[in-house]
Design an enzyme around this catalytic site. Structure first.
Site, PDB file in Angstrom:
ATOM      1  NE  ARG A  79     -14.594 -47.815 -24.671  1.00 42.70           N
ATOM      2  CZ  ARG A  79     -13.869 -47.073 -25.493  1.00 42.70           C
ATOM      3  NH1 ARG A  79     -13.935 -47.237 -26.783  1.00 42.70           N
ATOM      4  NH2 ARG A  79     -13.063 -46.154 -25.011  1.00 42.70           N
ATOM      5  CG  ASP A  80     -11.455 -52.614 -18.261  1.00 39.42           C
ATOM      6  OD1 ASP A  80     -11.110 -53.700 -18.763  1.00 39.42           O
ATOM      7  OD2 ASP A  80     -10.827 -52.056 -17.345  1.00 39.42           O
TER       8      ASP A  80
END
Length: 120
Positions: A79-80
């Site tokens: 997610r990043d």
């Protein structure tokens, strides 16, 4: 703590390896294996990468992501994922790190509804 729980259970050539940690009251320190990471001594020097080396780097990142999505003991979504969360070793092999915002899924789960935007 989320990053510690996740990275401690993951082992792949394209993930930065966690060596140790220190947890004391509110202080949390993660110690990664950085001994073989590539450090450019002079930032003004441009490193030229031919297309085969660039492809090798991209393929390594894809293999690391595929591992955490499909083959690790936990099904994880980073997610990043961005350039600053990928380091490289002396042979320019990519090492993914920073699992602070990662999300764990059940092994048979294919989607999740979230109510907030995360990552960069």
């Amino acid at each position: 703590m989320n990053e510690l729980k996740l990275i401690a259970k993951l082992q792949h050539t394209n993930l930065l390896r966690l060596l140790s940690c220190c947890i004391e009251e509110e202080e949390l320190i993660l110690i990664y294996d950085h001994s073989s990471l590539f450090v450019q001594s002079d930032p003004s020097e441009n490193i030229r990468l031919d297309w085969s080396k660039r492809f090798q780097i991209l393929e390594g990142i894809a293999q690391g992501v595929f591992y955490i999505h499909k083959y690790s003991r936990l099904k994880i979504f980073h997610r990043d994922l961005k350039a600053s969360n990928v380091l490289s070793d002396g042979q320019m092999n990519p090492k993914i790190f920073d699992f602070e915002m990662a999300m764990i899924f059940n092994m048979n789960q294919t989607k999740e509804n979230t109510n907030r935007v995360v990552g960069t």
